[in-house]
Design an enzyme around this catalytic site. Structure first.
Site, PDB file in Angstrom:
ATOM      1  CB  THR A   1      12.525  -3.024  -4.336  1.00 12.39           C
ATOM      2  OG1 THR A   1      12.739  -2.068  -5.834  1.00 12.39           O
ATOM      3  CG2 THR A   1      13.807  -2.493  -3.430  1.00 12.39           C
TER       4      THR A   1
ATOM      5  CD  GLU B   1       1.330  -9.976 -13.655  1.00 10.96           C
ATOM      6  OE1 GLU B   1       1.006  -9.316 -14.252  1.00 10.96           O
ATOM      7  OE2 GLU B   1       1.024 -10.834 -13.860  1.00 10.96           O
TER       8      GLU B   1
ATOM      9  CG  ASP C   1       2.937  -0.052  -5.192  1.00  5.48           C
ATOM     10  OD1 ASP C   1       4.060  -0.738  -6.717  1.00  5.48           O
ATOM     11  OD2 ASP C   1       2.412   0.720  -5.891  1.00  5.48           O
TER      12      ASP C   1
ATOM     13  N   GLY D   1      14.058   8.763 -10.886  1.00  8.17           N
ATOM     14  CA  GLY D   1      12.614   8.163 -10.937  1.00  8.17           C
ATOM     15  C   GLY D   1      12.438  10.107 -11.838  1.00  8.17           C
TER      16      GLY D   1
ATOM     17  CG  HIS E   1       6.919   9.586  -1.538  1.00  8.35           C
ATOM     18  ND1 HIS E   1       8.119  10.767  -1.885  1.00  8.35           N
ATOM     19  CD2 HIS E   1       7.146   8.274  -2.283  1.00  8.35           C
ATOM     20  CE1 HIS E   1       8.674   9.885  -2.577  1.00  8.35           C
ATOM     21  NE2 HIS E   1       8.371   8.788  -3.234  1.00  8.35           N
ATOM     22  NE  ARG E   2      11.036   4.900  -1.751  1.00  5.40           N
ATOM     23  CZ  ARG E   2      11.093   5.889  -2.635  1.00  5.40           C
ATOM     24  NH1 ARG E   2      11.684   6.573  -2.667  1.00  5.40           N
ATOM     25  NH2 ARG E   2       9.679   5.429  -3.148  1.00  5.40           N
TER      26      ARG E   2
HETATM   27  P1  IMP Z   1       6.841   0.739  -8.116  1.00  7.11           P
HETATM   28  O1  IMP Z   1       7.228   1.226  -7.061  1.00  7.11           O
HETATM   29  O2  IMP Z   1       8.399   0.243  -8.268  1.00  7.11           O
HETATM   30  O3  IMP Z   1       5.714   0.728  -9.468  1.00  7.11           O
HETATM   31  O4  IMP Z   1       7.661   1.868  -8.381  1.00  7.11           O
HETATM   32  C1  IMP Z   1       7.088   3.450  -8.620  1.00  7.11           C
HETATM   33  C2  IMP Z   1       7.618   4.720  -9.393  1.00  7.11           C
HETATM   34  O5  IMP Z   1       7.668   5.818  -8.914  1.00  7.11           O
HETATM   35  C3  IMP Z   1       9.542   4.821  -9.757  1.00  7.11           C
HETATM   36  O6  IMP Z   1      10.326   3.941 -10.969  1.00  7.11           O
HETATM   37  C4  IMP Z   1       9.936   6.046  -9.760  1.00  7.11           C
HETATM   38  O7  IMP Z   1       9.886   6.135 -11.388  1.00  7.11           O
HETATM   39  C5  IMP Z   1       8.657   6.650  -9.195  1.00  7.11           C
HETATM   40  N1  IMP Z   1       9.332   7.184  -7.535  1.00  7.11           N
HETATM   41  C6  IMP Z   1       9.051   6.472  -7.157  1.00  7.11           C
HETATM   42  N2  IMP Z   1       9.318   7.245  -6.126  1.00  7.11           N
HETATM   43  C7  IMP Z   1      10.152   8.571  -5.885  1.00  7.11           C
HETATM   44  C8  IMP Z   1      11.383   8.991  -5.383  1.00  7.11           C
HETATM   45  O8  IMP Z   1      11.114   9.305  -4.641  1.00  7.11           O
HETATM   46  N3  IMP Z   1      11.702  10.026  -6.489  1.00  7.11           N
HETATM   47  C9  IMP Z   1      11.603  10.251  -7.989  1.00  7.11           C
HETATM   48  N4  IMP Z   1      10.104   9.198  -8.738  1.00  7.11           N
HETATM   49  C10 IMP Z   1      10.171   7.966  -7.484  1.00  7.11           C
END
Ligand code: IMP
Length: 194
Positions: free
Chosen positions: A9, A39, A68, A148, A175-176
């Site tokens: 990440t 990507e 993700d 986010g 969720h995480r």
């Molecule tokens: P990716 O997993 O890198 O594609 O990015 C997921 C995107 O979802 C992040 O850049 C945030 O904008 C949003 N996101 C994912 N998890 C969270 C969270 O725990 N809090 C707020 N936004 C989140």
């Protein structure tokens, strides 16, 4: 054997949470090389987590972990979904766009989804988990924590947004946090499985 995982990440907010979730697991986390970008061409969270874990594992020759995640809003048919990171240039832009798209919609139900995948150095996926957290989208942001979309994601049962929770509180419901709780008991089996 060193229990080393390369984290696929470049999002500092996600990295902070992953480090906290694996803090007492005995695994050491190291960040992927900055120039290594995989990507996200998958159309599901799980597919993108696997692509990132597999790509980084093969490029570094180490076990790699990727997450993700994103926000799915019911009234927007699951948007922004896998495009959550690409929904605007900055967190503020993304939140502003989301609030504009939702307007005065009465149904504010939404969920965060997090898929986690771990890949061996040859790119083979050895572990996958998913976590979900349901909540509601507020009309205006609240709180300064997290990252986010956290300031507009509200949990009625806690009466707090993610951005108003401490990292420990967010871990217990997010969720995480849920995805890592499912992953942790299985993590050491990947070494013994050879
Ligand atoms: P990716 O997993 O890198 O594609 O990015 C997921 C995107 O979802 C992040 O850049 C945030 O904008 C949003 N996101 C994912 N998890 C969270 C969270 O725990 N809090 C707020 N936004 C989140």
């Amino acid at each position: 054997m060193t229990k080393l995982l390369v984290v696929a990440t470049s999002n500092p907010g996600k990295l902070r949470e992953m480090q906290a979730y694996l803090a007492n697991s005995g695994w050491e986390l190291t960040l992927k090389p900055e120039e290594l970008e995989i990507e996200e061409t998958g159309d599901t969270f799980a597919a993108n987590a696997c692509l990132k874990a597999s790509g980084v594992a093969k490029a570094t020759g180490q076990l790699a972990i990727a997450d993700d995640s994103g926000l799915q809003v019911d009234a927007l048919n699951g948007v922004p979904g896998v495009y959550s990171a690409r929904y605007g240039k900055t967190d503020a832009d993304r939140i502003a766009r989301l609030l504009k798209e939702l307007g005065n919609e009465v149904n504010r139900q939404a969920q965060f989804v997090c898929a986690v995948a771990i890949a061996r150095p040859n790119g083979e996926i050895v572990l996958q988990c998913e976590g979900i957290c349901r909540g509601e989208i507020l009309h205006t942001p609240r709180g300064n924590g997290g990252f986010g979309y956290d300031p507009v994601f509200y949990l009625p049962e806690k009466q707090l947004t993610f951005a108003e929770m401490s990292p420990e509180e967010k871990k217990l419901v997010s969720h995480r946090g849920n995805a890592f709780a499912a992953l942790l008991p299985q993590l050491n089996t990947i070494l013994s499985a050879g």
